[in-house]
Design a protein around this motif. Structure first.
Motif, PDB file in Angstrom:
ATOM      1  N   SER A  23      20.539  19.458  41.214  1.00 13.48           N
ATOM      2  CA  SER A  23      21.902  20.002  41.100  1.00 13.48           C
ATOM      3  C   SER A  23      22.930  18.886  40.939  1.00 13.48           C
ATOM      4  O   SER A  23      23.978  19.076  40.319  1.00 13.48           O
ATOM      5  CB  SER A  23      22.237  20.860  42.320  1.00 13.48           C
ATOM      6  OG  SER A  23      22.220  20.101  43.508  1.00 13.48           O
ATOM      7  N   LYS A  24      22.625  17.708  41.489  1.00 13.00           N
ATOM      8  CA  LYS A  24      23.526  16.567  41.300  1.00 13.00           C
ATOM      9  C   LYS A  24      23.583  16.171  39.828  1.00 13.00           C
ATOM     10  O   LYS A  24      24.653  15.846  39.297  1.00 13.00           O
ATOM     11  CB  LYS A  24      23.071  15.381  42.152  1.00 13.00           C
ATOM     12  CG  LYS A  24      23.260  15.580  43.652  1.00 13.00           C
ATOM     13  CD  LYS A  24      22.770  14.364  44.423  1.00 13.00           C
ATOM     14  CE  LYS A  24      22.914  14.581  45.925  1.00 13.00           C
ATOM     15  NZ  LYS A  24      22.401  13.429  46.704  1.00 13.00           N
ATOM     16  N   ILE A  25      22.431  16.193  39.181  1.00 11.82           N
ATOM     17  CA  ILE A  25      22.408  15.843  37.763  1.00 11.82           C
ATOM     18  C   ILE A  25      23.183  16.873  36.950  1.00 11.82           C
ATOM     19  O   ILE A  25      23.901  16.531  35.999  1.00 11.82           O
ATOM     20  CB  ILE A  25      20.952  15.700  37.280  1.00 11.82           C
ATOM     21  CG1 ILE A  25      20.358  14.417  37.874  1.00 11.82           C
ATOM     22  CG2 ILE A  25      20.862  15.690  35.760  1.00 11.82           C
ATOM     23  CD1 ILE A  25      18.919  14.168  37.569  1.00 11.82           C
ATOM     24  N   VAL A  69      17.695  14.825  33.304  1.00 12.82           N
ATOM     25  CA  VAL A  69      18.872  14.953  32.439  1.00 12.82           C
ATOM     26  C   VAL A  69      18.491  15.669  31.151  1.00 12.82           C
ATOM     27  O   VAL A  69      19.133  16.646  30.731  1.00 12.82           O
ATOM     28  CB  VAL A  69      19.468  13.562  32.112  1.00 12.82           C
ATOM     29  CG1 VAL A  69      20.497  13.675  30.979  1.00 12.82           C
ATOM     30  CG2 VAL A  69      20.129  12.957  33.342  1.00 12.82           C
ATOM     31  N   PHE A  70      17.424  15.211  30.512  1.00 16.50           N
ATOM     32  CA  PHE A  70      17.055  15.780  29.220  1.00 16.50           C
ATOM     33  C   PHE A  70      16.313  17.109  29.350  1.00 16.50           C
ATOM     34  O   PHE A  70      16.377  17.947  28.439  1.00 16.50           O
ATOM     35  CB  PHE A  70      16.267  14.754  28.412  1.00 16.50           C
ATOM     36  CG  PHE A  70      17.144  13.638  27.919  1.00 16.50           C
ATOM     37  CD1 PHE A  70      18.104  13.886  26.944  1.00 16.50           C
ATOM     38  CD2 PHE A  70      17.055  12.364  28.450  1.00 16.50           C
ATOM     39  CE1 PHE A  70      18.950  12.874  26.495  1.00 16.50           C
ATOM     40  CE2 PHE A  70      17.885  11.352  28.014  1.00 16.50           C
ATOM     41  CZ  PHE A  70      18.844  11.603  27.032  1.00 16.50           C
ATOM     42  N   ASP A  74      17.164  20.742  27.319  1.00 14.29           N
ATOM     43  CA  ASP A  74      16.106  21.234  26.421  1.00 14.29           C
ATOM     44  C   ASP A  74      15.574  20.165  25.478  1.00 14.29           C
ATOM     45  O   ASP A  74      15.205  20.450  24.332  1.00 14.29           O
ATOM     46  CB  ASP A  74      16.625  22.437  25.598  1.00 14.29           C
ATOM     47  CG  ASP A  74      17.111  23.575  26.481  1.00 14.29           C
ATOM     48  OD1 ASP A  74      16.421  23.886  27.468  1.00 14.29           O
ATOM     49  OD2 ASP A  74      18.196  24.121  26.203  1.00 14.29           O
ATOM     50  N   CYS A  75      15.492  18.938  25.982  1.00 11.19           N
ATOM     51  CA  CYS A  75      14.887  17.841  25.224  1.00 11.19           C
ATOM     52  C   CYS A  75      13.620  17.388  25.937  1.00 11.19           C
ATOM     53  O   CYS A  75      13.402  17.706  27.106  1.00 11.19           O
ATOM     54  CB  CYS A  75      15.863  16.660  25.115  1.00 11.19           C
ATOM     55  SG  CYS A  75      17.393  17.038  24.215  1.00 11.19           S
ATOM     56  N   THR A  76      12.780  16.651  25.243  1.00  9.35           N
ATOM     57  CA  THR A  76      11.552  16.125  25.837  1.00  9.35           C
ATOM     58  C   THR A  76      11.593  14.599  25.829  1.00  9.35           C
ATOM     59  O   THR A  76      12.222  13.989  24.949  1.00  9.35           O
ATOM     60  CB  THR A  76      10.306  16.597  25.074  1.00  9.35           C
ATOM     61  OG1 THR A  76      10.370  16.125  23.716  1.00  9.35           O
ATOM     62  CG2 THR A  76      10.212  18.120  25.076  1.00  9.35           C
TER      63      THR A  76
END
Length: 311
Positions: A23-25, A69-70, A74-76
């Motif tokens: 949740s911090k991110i 973060v990613f 929706d990134c890998t």
């Protein structure tokens, strides 16, 4: 698992992170883009591939934070090195190492870029400084515990303490609830070392250690006899520190005296990479060296994230 033991395949430091870290991110991403994403409008949703480059030597740390973060965007991420690896030049030239590959929509890669890089750079910098300090202490013959301190950045403690672990040092207490530490203000407010230790023990019970900061040999004796588990010889160095530590162990330790006390001796205050060996902090009577130099004013490791140009 001891914080000074390497990670194994079945144990990862990421398993230590509390549920709140994700949740911090989320909040960091919200902070970085509180309204319209003008740059995202420019690049759009086309799938792209970006390379994470390391451009200065250091220890890789902060992989879970970078990944999260990613993941939220929706990134890998595909890593080419493992957390804890020493990233450096292989030919003596300026370092440029392809550490990971990030894939996803262009605007989402760029949404996460700065948050991910800032976190990775800070965490890796602390891991690097921690590893360097630990190595210097070991080379000087210190066999005890090397620990960071609670002088961390508000809101960023998870990242900074995590970097210490990856660097190989002990985190010391994580927060005010982790261990009882009685410093000069506690002693002065209570009236004496003995009263402060007694009050602390009446509340914390048997499950927490009590660490007492002392300014003299006399205060150290008072703390040990009152039941302190650790005495911190604050801002002592050289002959004064070594003499005090050895006298306490010789006169009061259960290892040397029937009916003696079980306690650890901590050296702290102004200890850094330059003086850990030369400043008289290394001795068999000292169990712990604690320092804030590994996470305050620490140089970051330089990373960049570059999207591959369209063909």
């Amino acid at each position: 698992m001891s914080s000074q033991q390497p990670q194994s395949q079945s144990h990862s430091y990421s398993h230590l992170l509390p549920p709140s870290w994700r949740s911090k991110i989320t909040s960091w991403l919200q902070e970085d883009c509180p309204s319209f994403d003008w740059g995202g409008y420019v690049v759009g949703e086309d799938d792209k591939k970006a390379t994470l480059w390391c451009k200065s030597e250091g220890i890789l740390a902060g992989v879970p934070f970078f990944d999260e973060v990613f993941k939220q965007l929706d990134c890998t991420v595909e890593w080419h090195y493992s957390e804890g690896d020493h990233l450096k030049s292989t030919d003596g030239r300026k370092i440029k190492v392809a550490v990971a590959t990030v894939k996803g929509p262009a605007r989402k890669i760029l949404l996460g870029e700065r948050v991910a890089l800032n976190t990775l750079a800070r965490c890796s910098g602390i891991a690097t400084a921690s590893r360097m300090f630990l190595n210097k202490a070991r080379e000087a013959g210190f066999k005890g515990i090397v620990a960071g301190t609670r002088k961390t950045t508000p809101g960023f403690r998870d990242v900074e303490k995590y970097g210490m672990l990856v660097g190989g040092v002990d985190m010391h207490r994580y927060d005010l609830s982790s261990m009882v530490m009685l410093k000069d203000n506690h002693i002065w407010s209570t009236g004496s070392v003995k009263k402060a230790v007694a009050a602390a023990r009446s509340a914390c019970g048997f499950s927490l250690r009590i660490d007492v900061e002392v300014q003299s040999h006399e205060e150290a004796v008072e703390a040990i006899e009152a039941g302190a588990d650790i005495v911190m010889l604050d801002n002592m160095e050289g002959d004064q520190l070594i003499s005090c530590a050895n006298k306490l162990k010789q006169d009061l330790s259960a290892d040397n005296k029937v009916g003696g006390y079980k306690f650890l001796i901590e050296s702290s205050g102004g200890i850094d990479l330059d003086n850990v060996a030369a400043g008289g902090h290394v001795d068999g009577a000292i169990d712990i060296i604690s320092t804030s130099s590994i996470h305050q004013s620490t140089k970051h490791v330089d990373f960049s994230l570059k999207i591959e140009p369209s063909s």
